[in-house]
Design a protein around this motif. Structure first.
Motif, PDB file in Angstrom:
ATOM      1  N   LEU A 120       3.580  -9.700   5.127  1.00  0.00           N
ATOM      2  CA  LEU A 120       2.468 -10.631   4.934  1.00  0.00           C
ATOM      3  C   LEU A 120       2.207 -11.451   6.195  1.00  0.00           C
ATOM      4  N   LYS A 121       3.277 -11.876   6.874  1.00  0.00           N
ATOM      5  CA  LYS A 121       3.107 -12.658   8.104  1.00  0.00           C
ATOM      6  C   LYS A 121       2.447 -11.837   9.204  1.00  0.00           C
ATOM      7  N   GLU A 122       2.669 -10.528   9.162  1.00  0.00           N
ATOM      8  CA  GLU A 122       2.085  -9.644  10.172  1.00  0.00           C
ATOM      9  C   GLU A 122       0.707  -9.137   9.745  1.00  0.00           C
ATOM     10  N   ASP A 123       0.163  -9.737   8.670  1.00  0.00           N
ATOM     11  CA  ASP A 123      -1.150  -9.340   8.146  1.00  0.00           C
ATOM     12  C   ASP A 123      -1.174  -7.881   7.702  1.00  0.00           C
ATOM     13  N   ARG A 124      -0.012  -7.402   7.229  1.00  0.00           N
ATOM     14  CA  ARG A 124       0.053  -6.041   6.678  1.00  0.00           C
ATOM     15  C   ARG A 124      -0.011  -6.149   5.148  1.00  0.00           C
ATOM     16  N   TYR A 125      -1.042  -6.823   4.712  1.00  0.00           N
ATOM     17  CA  TYR A 125      -1.175  -7.089   3.278  1.00  0.00           C
ATOM     18  C   TYR A 125      -1.264  -5.794   2.477  1.00  0.00           C
ATOM     19  N   GLU A 126      -2.034  -4.840   2.947  1.00  0.00           N
ATOM     20  CA  GLU A 126      -2.214  -3.587   2.210  1.00  0.00           C
ATOM     21  C   GLU A 126      -0.915  -2.803   2.126  1.00  0.00           C
ATOM     22  N   ARG A 127      -0.068  -2.903   3.154  1.00  0.00           N
ATOM     23  CA  ARG A 127       1.232  -2.219   3.094  1.00  0.00           C
ATOM     24  C   ARG A 127       2.122  -2.887   2.062  1.00  0.00           C
ATOM     25  N   ALA A 128       2.089  -4.231   2.020  1.00  0.00           N
ATOM     26  CA  ALA A 128       2.883  -4.953   1.025  1.00  0.00           C
ATOM     27  C   ALA A 128       2.422  -4.620  -0.386  1.00  0.00           C
ATOM     28  N   MET A 129       1.127  -4.478  -0.577  1.00  0.00           N
ATOM     29  CA  MET A 129       0.604  -4.149  -1.904  1.00  0.00           C
ATOM     30  C   MET A 129       1.009  -2.738  -2.328  1.00  0.00           C
ATOM     31  N   SER A 183       0.734   5.706  -7.516  1.00  0.00           N
ATOM     32  CA  SER A 183       0.399   4.534  -6.687  1.00  0.00           C
ATOM     33  C   SER A 183      -0.325   4.895  -5.398  1.00  0.00           C
ATOM     34  N   ALA A 184      -0.721   6.166  -5.247  1.00  0.00           N
ATOM     35  CA  ALA A 184      -1.228   6.657  -3.964  1.00  0.00           C
ATOM     36  C   ALA A 184      -2.398   5.857  -3.411  1.00  0.00           C
ATOM     37  N   LYS A 185      -3.295   5.414  -4.270  1.00  0.00           N
ATOM     38  CA  LYS A 185      -4.517   4.779  -3.771  1.00  0.00           C
ATOM     39  C   LYS A 185      -4.501   3.263  -3.896  1.00  0.00           C
ATOM     40  N   ARG A 186      -3.307   2.698  -4.027  1.00  0.00           N
ATOM     41  CA  ARG A 186      -3.163   1.244  -4.103  1.00  0.00           C
ATOM     42  C   ARG A 186      -2.578   0.736  -2.798  1.00  0.00           C
ATOM     43  N   GLY A 187      -3.366   0.066  -2.014  1.00  0.00           N
ATOM     44  CA  GLY A 187      -2.885  -0.441  -0.731  1.00  0.00           C
ATOM     45  C   GLY A 187      -2.933   0.624   0.347  1.00  0.00           C
ATOM     46  N   GLU A 188      -2.151   0.407   1.379  1.00  0.00           N
ATOM     47  CA  GLU A 188      -2.146   1.285   2.546  1.00  0.00           C
ATOM     48  C   GLU A 188      -1.552   2.653   2.211  1.00  0.00           C
ATOM     49  N   ASN A 189      -2.137   3.689   2.754  1.00  0.00           N
ATOM     50  CA  ASN A 189      -1.628   5.040   2.546  1.00  0.00           C
ATOM     51  C   ASN A 189      -0.317   5.216   3.329  1.00  0.00           C
ATOM     52  N   TYR A 243       6.594  12.966  -0.163  1.00  0.00           N
ATOM     53  CA  TYR A 243       5.438  13.471   0.574  1.00  0.00           C
ATOM     54  C   TYR A 243       4.473  14.213  -0.355  1.00  0.00           C
ATOM     55  N   LEU A 244       5.013  15.099  -1.188  1.00  0.00           N
ATOM     56  CA  LEU A 244       4.174  15.894  -2.087  1.00  0.00           C
ATOM     57  C   LEU A 244       3.468  15.031  -3.128  1.00  0.00           C
ATOM     58  N   GLY A 245       4.179  14.028  -3.667  1.00  0.00           N
ATOM     59  CA  GLY A 245       3.571  13.159  -4.663  1.00  0.00           C
ATOM     60  C   GLY A 245       2.415  12.360  -4.094  1.00  0.00           C
ATOM     61  N   ASN A 246       2.610  11.836  -2.896  1.00  0.00           N
ATOM     62  CA  ASN A 246       1.528  11.074  -2.266  1.00  0.00           C
ATOM     63  C   ASN A 246       0.336  11.982  -1.976  1.00  0.00           C
TER      64      ASN A 246
END
Length: 337
Positions: A120-129, A183-189, A243-246
């Motif tokens: 969050l501090k690094e503004d990687r909000y989508e990765r955290a989500m 969870s593939a399409k929630r937040g950062e790929n 990998y396959l699931g994503n």
């Protein structure tokens, strides 16, 4: 903590499945007031997550500075091995173990606070989500499995090493495939991370397995070599399943990924990879409505065949019915290629 922008006119997918009265616990902060405030914000976020994932069987959420101690201190409601974060090639920063509460199987989400708040501090909000979404998906996957196969998770005692190894491989591969697909399409790929981890395992799994077999010739500890071979080849299957699931969640094929397609071309793992893809996709197509356990046993068969390819196989003991022996090559050079 910034919240994502939303369209107030867009319909919500469904009422939240987040359990009433539950609150996210933030542990290890010197400023308790700040920790409580973060906990309230994260609780609101999980309420929103509960509109996309079925998390009604959520036991709790703990985001801890001392992640390892938080895992170790979890009361799982039964006698089982102590939890610990993944170490080594991949470092675990979140986990969703099963627990028993009044006879009901639930799931408890743990997150490493230093990693999560660092994102969050690094503004990687989508990765955290994406991290939180993945763990919420695990809650849903665990519940689906328990409804179809009650009295199994945390309540099965394996008679021998073969049963234990099969179960580890089955659940690890299936759980990660399903959680990644959901969870593939929630937040950062996270595709790049999953690809890198899988390809790293693919590159040297055989070499690492052979080294363990060489060491076994000196220490002669059967339990140790079984654990090591299972972790190496079961780990390869698990990281392939990530990998396959994503990819499945995004409707993509590994054959259209140049790095993966090239790495697998004429590779000894390719037939196992293709079998695994087929088996996992078939299970996901029947998510939560499996008529029996046969599809899961297919994954166990793949795992056993893969460990045999790596030089270790189980056989029925002729003198002790129900017990198994473990066969390894006489020398590491006899490991099949």
């Amino acid at each position: 903590m910034n919240q994502p922008e939303t369209n107030p006119d867009a319909p919500l997918p469904r009422p939240s499945t987040f359990p009433d009265g539950l609150r996210v616990q933030v542990q290890g902060f010197d400023d308790q007031q700040a920790a409580d405030g973060l906990g309230e914000q994260l609780t609101a976020l999980f309420v929103q997550m509960g509109r996309y994932f079925d998390i009604q069987r959520l036991d709790g959420v703990t985001i801890a500075i001392d992640y390892e101690e938080a895992l170790r201190s979890l009361d799982r409601g039964c006698a089982t091995r102590e939890l610990a974060p993944s170490r080594g090639r991949t470092v675990g920063v979140a986990m969703t173990p099963s627990v028993l509460r009044d006879g009901v199987l639930k799931s408890h989400v743990f997150v490493d606070a230093a990693v999560f708040f660092g994102m969050l501090k690094e503004d990687r909000y989508e990765r955290a989500m994406q991290l939180l979404a993945h763990e919420c998906a695990h809650v849903e996957v665990n519940a689906h499995y328990d409804r179809c196969f009650p009295d199994t998770l945390l309540r099965t005692k394996y008679m021998n090493a073969q049963q234990g190894a099969r179960s580890e491989v089955i659940l690890a591969s299936w759980d990660e495939y399903a959680a990644c697909a959901l969870s593939a399409k929630r937040g950062e790929n996270p595709e790049a991370d999953y690809r890198e981890t899988f390809l790293n395992d693919l590159a040297d799994a055989r070499e690492r397995g052979n080294e363990c077999i060489k060491a076994y010739r000196l220490h002669s500890q059967v339990g140790q070599i079984v654990r090591e071979i299972r972790e190496i080849y079961g780990g390869l299957m698990k990281h392939a399943a990530y990998y396959l699931g994503n990819a499945a969640g995004f409707g993509k094929s590994w054959r259209d990924d140049p790095a993966v397609a090239e790495a697998l071309t004429e590779h000894w793992f390719l037939p196992f990879f293709e079998r695994l893809e087929t088996a996992l996709a078939a299970l996901y197509a029947e998510l939560g409505v499996w008529p029996n356990h046969d599809g899961f046993e297919v994954i166990g068969d793949i795992g056993e065949d893969l460990m045999c390819e790596g030089g270790m196989y189980f056989y029925d003991s002729p003198d002790h019915p129900g017990e198994v022996g473990v066969q390894l090559p006489l020398t590491p050079d006899t490991v099949p290629y």
